[in-house]
Design a protein around this motif. Structure first.
Motif, mmCIF file in Angstrom:
data_model
loop_
_atom_site.group_PDB
_atom_site.id
_atom_site.type_symbol
_atom_site.label_atom_id
_atom_site.label_comp_id
_atom_site.label_asym_id
_atom_site.label_seq_id
_atom_site.Cartn_x
_atom_site.Cartn_y
_atom_site.Cartn_z
ATOM 1 N N ARG A 1 10.859 0.646 -15.517
ATOM 2 C CA ARG A 1 12.272 0.470 -15.145
ATOM 3 C C ARG A 1 13.139 1.495 -15.849
ATOM 4 N N GLU A 2 12.801 1.799 -17.104
ATOM 5 C CA GLU A 2 13.566 2.778 -17.874
ATOM 6 C C GLU A 2 13.473 4.161 -17.227
ATOM 7 N N GLU A 3 12.281 4.513 -16.766
ATOM 8 C CA GLU A 3 12.100 5.817 -16.118
ATOM 9 C C GLU A 3 12.897 5.895 -14.825
ATOM 10 N N ILE A 4 12.891 4.828 -14.058
ATOM 11 C CA ILE A 4 13.650 4.815 -12.806
ATOM 12 C C ILE A 4 15.146 4.873 -13.079
ATOM 13 N N ASP A 5 15.607 4.138 -14.104
ATOM 14 C CA ASP A 5 17.028 4.180 -14.474
ATOM 15 C C ASP A 5 17.428 5.594 -14.895
ATOM 16 N N ARG A 6 16.540 6.253 -15.632
ATOM 17 C CA ARG A 6 16.802 7.618 -16.078
ATOM 18 C C ARG A 6 16.905 8.557 -14.870
ATOM 19 N N GLY B 1 8.111 1.685 -8.574
ATOM 20 C CA GLY B 1 7.529 0.749 -9.538
ATOM 21 C C GLY B 1 6.043 0.535 -9.295
ATOM 22 N N LEU B 2 5.610 0.735 -8.062
ATOM 23 C CA LEU B 2 4.184 0.633 -7.739
ATOM 24 C C LEU B 2 3.465 1.941 -8.063
#
Length: 289
Positions: free
Chosen positions: A142-147, A165-166
């Motif tokens: 989630r942190e990577e996607i938020d970034r 996420g998959l």
């Protein structure tokens, strides 16, 4: 004698999604084109014209770029067809789209749909196309996607967040271009790089920050592919000549149609799934699945 102005259904639907103001602005433009079909600016291709609509002129309407065709050789005499309507900037609402409060119940449904469709694709790859299955990267945190969302500067739609996420993308290896039309799921890093590249190369009339590239057609080129319009939720194709066309109503429908075509190849039409050395390919050169 007035000119007939046609709006294809998918163009009207896309315009409706841009807001009531956009639909009204297009209606006004069509009336103007009926009286003056040469209103727009001629383009390089014969019969092709572009006209700009100032979003400040209409309430709840972004600035728009409308591409249309008029007369021969593309159309018969005295006929105009609206080919595309593109928002060149979001409507002014005073609220950044990343600050909008999501509907968590709707998001849960979308996540289940994306996950279900992708698991069907993944199961098929595992059982029949091991080379393609091996290309899958691990899921992003989630942190990577938020970034990534922060780097893109636009809210990443929940269906794309669910997909990332998959799997955050695929490795550049044999069999990686296994999506329909031999599309390759881009890595998150590639998405950010191409998104930034578009912003640097194209001007405001050919670029919208809400366009998030998802997959390229082929393994080693950015010249064509599919992007997700974060404003409308539609999947659009692009090519190196800046041509764009709506292809799927959503990322979810794109994944579901891919899964359907794998499980029932007759649904894929003439371009069916096949196998080459354990890799999934689409077209006549693959062996039977």
């Amino acid at each position: 004698m007035s000119t007939t102005v046609d709006i294809p259904r998918h163009v009207q639907e896309h315009c409706n999604q841009l807001g009531k103001g956009a639909s009204y602005a297009l209606k006004v433009l069509c009336a103007q084109l009926s009286n003056d079909p040469l209103l727009g600016t001629p383009q390089d291709n014969p019969s092709s014209y572009t006209v700009e609509i100032d979003g400040d002129t209409f309430e709840d309407c972004p600035a728009l770029q409308v591409h249309y065709a008029y007369g021969p050789p593309l159309l018969e005499e005295d006929r105009v067809e609206i080919r595309s309507v593109t928002a060149t900037q979001p409507p002014v609402t005073g609220v950044d789209d990343r600050d909008q409060v999501p509907d968590t119940r709707l998001e849960e449904i979308v996540v289940r749909q994306v996950t279900g469709a992708w698991r069907r694709i993944e199961t098929w790859l595992r059982e029949r196309a091991p080379a393609s299955f091996a290309s899958l990267q691990a899921g992003a945190s989630r942190e990577e996607i938020d970034r990534t969302e922060s780097e893109l500067g636009v809210r990443v739609p929940v269906e794309l967040r669910a997909l990332w996420g998959l799997h955050r993308g695929v490795h550049s290896s044999v069999g990686a271009a296994f999506l329909q039309d031999n599309g390759k799921l881009m890595t998150i890093t590639e998405v950010v790089d191409l998104h930034r590249h578009w912003g640097e190369v194209y001007d405001d009339h050919l670029w919208d920050r809400r366009w998030i590239p998802v997959c390229t057609l082929g393994e080693h080129s950015w010249s064509s592919g599919l992007y997700l319009d974060a404003g409308t939720g539609e999947m659009w194709s692009w090519d190196e000549f800046a041509n764009r066309q709506a292809e799927f109503e959503s990322l979810t429908s794109y994944l579901e149609e891919t899964a359907d075509a794998l499980e029932v190849p007759s649904l894929a039409g003439p371009v069916r799934p096949g196998l080459v050395d354990g890799a999934l390919v689409w077209g006549t050169y693959g062996g039977p699945v």
